[in-house]
Write an enzyme that holds these catalytic residues in place. Structure first.
Site: not given
Ligand code: GLU
Ligand code: ZN
Length: 502
Positions: A254-258
């Site tokens: 998800s966006k949290r990862h990059g």
């Protein structure tokens, strides 16, 4: 039978990494097999927020970016046109009507309120949610009355109530689902648009699709899709579900990862060949080799369905950066410079190029002052750059209006521009550099060595303050190449400003 595969995205926003992988795997498989790669737009879900018409362009741009161009698609057309499902509504409607005639589907007149109430009650009683099949058993008279009253209806598939549906996945083997647990899937909505299930099965048949390669988030609904093929009397293509993509923490990416979306990757500056190479390894491997770097022709040659894994693929951002660095280092300098220019422009470090209508003088000035400078500077960082976007930080000091102490790193200043010998050093450098006949890294180095000997300073005691005075920081490319690239005028100006304010 020759391979025909399709990438069937829905325009729901910016394509994400899973879409990109599906597109690339289908493309590689088609190229490997000498088959046909088709892109088809599944745009029949018009739910506001889920339907993003402009997304079509980005889908297209992503395929162009990778050079994974379809043989048939909505841009050039092809023998199975149309490739946009919303352009072909009567076809799906005819399919639905045929299923009704053959009693494999039926009209459901239930209102939204009834369906919602049913769902709430099922949830309250802890039962699986799903349609209770009420309209499947309506009498002829009830049906006629509903029609006469003009009550709107959807068309639902009459799922077999007994038996099993086997999803024959080429990688995972046979997966068996109990039919009675499957919903009577809506095939045609009240607005006359088909749902994904009907449109997908109808088009896979119409387009002669031989293999379905798609993300494994589609696996659990595969039995319903298969039953639509069966009801229509169509052969089910071979199925391959690509493994989930997870972050380094093993959670769904998800966006949290990059970066997860096409434009994020482009903005950050990944090269098409690097991203392509990296994405290919998300759930596929060439076999025994422990190799990671592959050219596109090598990927085409080696790609096979057997190489696809059923285990989740970890998206390792560090590996992607490393890979990108590898491809940047191997890049023809002109290509690299061309790719970096937009980042420098966007950061306001260099002006826009003059238009073709500009005067020759203007164009000439731009070439000398901007392009020649950029051409000297960027290759100095080619070895270190891992993403194109880093260019702004890596070479920004070459372009920025440094005005000591503005724009200088405080720590660097404290450490190297407060040394007691600073002023005599800089004054000597200004004098010697100004008189240099040749402005080359070699000549600059020789002159600087002489200066350090003359002032009985260690070479390092000269190098560091010089670098900070000219660049405002402690790290960068080799000092003499930096001075060379910067040019005499800029170098002397910066040295003078620091010297005067020291
Ligand atoms: N339209 C679906 C998607 O957005 C396609 C699923 C499939 O390939 O069957 O991914
Ligand atoms: Zn109903």
């Amino acid at each position: 039978m020759s391979v025909r595969v399709r990438y069937a995205p829905s325009p729901t926003g910016s394509p994400h990494i899973g879409n990109l992988r599906t597109a690339i795997f289908n493309w590689l498989f088609a190229r490997h097999a000498g088959g046909t790669f088709i892109a088809r737009l599944e745009d029949t879900d018009r739910t506001p927020g889920r339907y993003v018409p402009e997304g079509i362009y980005e889908l297209e741009a992503s395929m162009r970016f990778f050079g994974a161009l379809p043989d048939e698609w909505w841009v050039y057309g092809g023998e199975s046109a149309p490739y946009i499902q919303s352009h072909n509504l009567p076809y799906y409607q005819l399919c639905a009507e045929r299923l009704i005639r053959e009693e494999k589907a039926y009209r459901c007149y239930c209102t939204r309120e009834r369906l919602d109430a049913m769902r709430t009650e099922q949830q309250a009683r802890g039962l699986p949610t799903g349609y209770d099949r009420r309209c499947r058993h309506l009498s002829e008279e009830d049906r006629a009355r509903n029609e006469a009253e003009g009550i709107t209806s959807v068309v639902r598939l009459a799922m077999p109530l007994e038996g099993y549906t086997v999803v024959k996945d080429e990688i995972r083997g046979d997966i068996t689902y109990e039919n009675r647990l499957q919903d009577d899937q809506v095939l045609l909505k009240t607005d006359g648009f088909p749902t994904y299930f009907l449109a997908c099965a109808a088009d896979d048949h119409r387009m002669g699709i031989t293999h379905i390669l798609r993300g494994d988030d589609w696996l659990s609904s595969a039995p319903k899709l298969i039953q639509v093929f069966v009801a229509l009397g169509f052969d089910v293509p071979k199925m391959v579900h690509l493994p989930l993509i997870i972050g380094p923490d093993k959670k769904k990416l998800s966006k949290r990862h990059g970066a997860t979306q096409f434009l994020d990757f482009v903005d950050q500056g990944y090269l098409p060949e690097a991203l392509m190479n990296f994405i290919c390894l998300l759930g596929w491997s060439a076999g025994d080799e422990n190799r990671e770097l592959f050219t596109v022709p090598e990927l085409i040659e080696r790609f096979s369905i057997e190489g696809i894994s059923e285990h989740p693929a970890i998206f390792d951002y560090e590996k992607l950066k490393w890979m990108n660095g590898h491809y940047i280092r191997g890049c023809e300098p002109g290509r690299l410079i061309g790719m970096c220019l937009p980042y420098l422009r966007k950061a306001g470090l260099i002006p826009e190029a003059p238009l073709s209508s500009a005067s020759d003088d203007e164009k000439e000035t731009y070439r000398i002052e901007v392009l020649d400078y950029v051409r000297r500077v960027i290759p100095l960082e080619q070895e270190r750059m891992k993403m194109l976007s880093e260019v702004v930080d890596l070479v920004g000091f070459f372009f920025a209006e440094l005005d000591y102490p503005n724009g200088y790193e405080e720590k660097a200043v404290a450490k190297w521009l407060k040394v007691p010998y600073l002023k005599p050093l800089l004054e000597k450098q200004i004098e010697v550099y100004s008189a240099l006949a040749e402005w080359t890294p070699e000549a600059l180095e020789a002159a600087t060595r002489e200066i350090s000997e003359g002032l009985t300073l260690k070479f390092a005691e000269v190098i560091h303050p010089t670098r900070v005075a000219v660049t405002g920081r402690t790290v960068g490319p080799g000092l003499f190449e930096t001075l060379w690239a910067m040019g005499k005028e800029r170098t002397i100006t910066r040295l003078k400003t620091v010297s005067e304010r020291a």
